[in-house]
Design a protein around this motif. Structure first.
Motif, mmCIF file in Angstrom:
data_model
loop_
_atom_site.group_PDB
_atom_site.id
_atom_site.type_symbol
_atom_site.label_atom_id
_atom_site.label_comp_id
_atom_site.label_asym_id
_atom_site.label_seq_id
_atom_site.Cartn_x
_atom_site.Cartn_y
_atom_site.Cartn_z
ATOM 1 N N GLU A 249 0.735 -1.114 -0.004
ATOM 2 C CA GLU A 249 -0.125 0.021 -0.051
ATOM 3 C C GLU A 249 0.798 1.186 -0.053
ATOM 4 O OE1 GLU A 249 -0.169 -2.713 1.871
ATOM 5 O OE2 GLU A 249 -1.872 -2.599 3.282
ATOM 6 N N ARG A 252 1.705 2.121 -3.520
ATOM 7 C CA ARG A 252 0.415 2.263 -4.542
ATOM 8 C C ARG A 252 -0.022 3.625 -4.073
ATOM 9 N NH1 ARG A 252 -1.132 -3.363 -3.620
ATOM 10 N NH2 ARG A 252 -2.530 -2.658 -1.949
ATOM 11 N N LYS A 256 -0.395 7.112 -6.495
ATOM 12 C CA LYS A 256 -1.865 7.827 -6.576
ATOM 13 C C LYS A 256 -1.637 9.297 -6.316
ATOM 14 C CE LYS A 256 -4.809 6.765 -3.697
ATOM 15 N NZ LYS A 256 -6.106 6.151 -3.016
ATOM 16 N N SER A 335 1.550 2.322 -13.635
ATOM 17 C CA SER A 335 0.784 2.338 -12.395
ATOM 18 C C SER A 335 1.168 1.486 -11.231
ATOM 19 C CB SER A 335 -0.626 2.101 -12.967
ATOM 20 O OG SER A 335 -1.784 1.855 -11.838
ATOM 21 N N ILE A 336 1.394 1.892 -10.068
ATOM 22 C CA ILE A 336 1.836 0.999 -9.021
ATOM 23 C C ILE A 336 0.664 0.286 -8.555
ATOM 24 C CG2 ILE A 336 2.812 1.294 -6.622
ATOM 25 C CD1 ILE A 336 4.610 1.802 -8.862
ATOM 26 N N ASP A 337 -0.702 1.059 -8.751
ATOM 27 C CA ASP A 337 -1.866 0.413 -8.415
ATOM 28 C C ASP A 337 -1.951 -1.001 -9.286
ATOM 29 O OD1 ASP A 337 -2.638 2.401 -6.912
ATOM 30 O OD2 ASP A 337 -3.821 3.436 -8.264
ATOM 31 N N THR A 339 0.663 -2.995 -9.986
ATOM 32 C CA THR A 339 2.151 -3.290 -9.905
ATOM 33 C C THR A 339 2.234 -4.605 -10.666
ATOM 34 O OG1 THR A 339 2.106 -2.474 -7.711
ATOM 35 C CG2 THR A 339 4.092 -3.673 -8.472
#
Length: 381
Positions: A249, A252, A256, A335-337, A339
């Motif tokens: 998290e 992420r 964001k 995008s790390i969301d 991964t």
């Protein structure tokens, strides 16, 4: 008595690794400065900066060709650049930002002795280097303060009216409040973040572990409550003072936040637009005004309305809406969301170093602890 207490507080605050975890050498062939015991990288500049206090501090600048923002990172206690080097390069890659990290006076290979005022001079020298050497603008800068590093980060933040954003990672209310639950600010206290945070005009992200045994999570929560421009905080359940980077998290949420900040106008732009169009209402619900906004020419449509900008800066919910309307260029960015998907789509060379697991391994191997020494020192006192 006050002087003695002030000296005691300063003693508790600074514990540079002894011996330093790295050395600095100069390549004979290129003349470039390098951090010892790490693989030389062409995208990393190593330099020495002279502060207004007369100390010479070591700093690194990690370049990311796709970056529009630059992170100025103030690390925590009991750490130096040798320990943070790989973490800095990974954060730059994952977050898509340029990143400058520096050692405080008396840390690593930096000269002098650490003190509150010296750390203020240190971050000022690092920021000046970003401006003069790399052409980084104030409105494209994000200050990142970890633990004790939240002190110099907030000191600089209150002096930069057009700063883009601030990240506070396990921050402290003040040096004295780490040791004692005092209810008021004393003149001899250090890093009076509790008094400075209301003066910061840009968005602030606070990250803190709920099981932090060194700096209680109440520090982060109180600072967040005092922010003018609150961004959705991250309270990592079970996280302690030294392991927040190990949580998925963490990256992420940072990713964001960076994406949201890139879409928000800087403070300077908002001010200029307000000056250009003083007649534009900010809070009117008048139906005719709404019609006027929707009937503006194509150029005006491409701009975000002043009201929307105002709402997006004051409301986390509005930021979420802004993020859902990201253009194709933003969607194309990493995008790390997602991964897992990002790892699968990267080429072999990037995949080898663009791993969150590797970042976690680095944190584990370093065993970073930012103000853990405060407890035994306080007990002795």
């Amino acid at each position: 008595m006050g002087s003695a207490t002030s000296s005691m507080a300063a003693k508790f605050a600074f514990f540079p690794p002894d011996p330093p975890s790295y050395g600095v050498n100069v390549e004979e062939t290129t003349g470039k400065m390098r951090i010892s015991d790490v693989l030389p990288r062409e995208d990393v500049d190593v330099m020495k900066l002279t502060t207004k206090k007369g100390n010479e501090i070591v700093a690194v600048f990690v370049k990311n060709p796709s970056a529009s923002l630059t992170l100025l990172y103030s690390h925590g206690n009991a750490a130096d650049l040798g320990q943070m080097y790989h973490i800095f390069t990974e954060l730059s890659l994952h977050l898509g930002v340029n990143l400058m990290g520096y050692d405080y006076s008396g840390y690593g290979q930096s000269t002098g002795k650490p003190s509150e005022q010296d750390t203020y001079a240190d971050i000022e020298a690092a920021y000046k280097c970003l401006e003069e050497k790399y052409g980084v603008k104030e409105e494209d800068t994000i200050l990142y303060g970890q633990s004790v590093g939240s002190g110099p980060a907030l000191e600089l933040a209150v002096r930069l009216p057009n700063l883009r954003a601030v990240v506070l990672h396990s921050p402290i209310l003040s040096g004295l409040r780490v040791m004692y639950p005092v209810k008021r600010t004393f003149w001899f206290d250090i890093y009076k973040n509790i008094d400075k945070i209301p003066l910061v005009n840009c968005p602030v992200l606070v990250i803190h572990g709920t099981e932090d045994e060194v700096v209680d999570v109440s520090h982060g929560k109180q600072l967040w409550e005092l922010c003018k421009e609150k961004y959705e905080p991250l309270w990592l359940k079970g996280g302690n003072h030294c392991n927040l980077e190990l949580y998925p998290e963490y990256l992420r949420h940072l990713k964001k936040f960076i994406a949201a900040i890139e879409k928000l106008p800087c403070v300077q732009e908002v001010t200029e637009q307000a000056t250009d169009k003083p007649e534009s209402p900010l809070k009117t619900a008048d139906h005719n005004t709404e019609k006027a906004r929707t009937s503006t020419d194509q150029k005006e449509k491409s701009r975000t309305s002043t009201g929307q900008r105002e709402k997006s800066r004051l409301s986390t919910d509005s930021r979420e809406k802004a993020r859902t309307s990201t253009d194709k260029r933003e969607k194309s960015r990493r995008s790390i969301d997602r991964t897992g998907k990002a790892r699968n789509s990267t080429d072999q060379s990037e995949r080898a170093r663009n791993s969150f697991d590797r970042l976690g391994d680095m944190v584990r191997s370093v065993g970073l602890c930012n103000v853990d020494c405060l407890r035994p020192a306080a007990s002795e006192a």
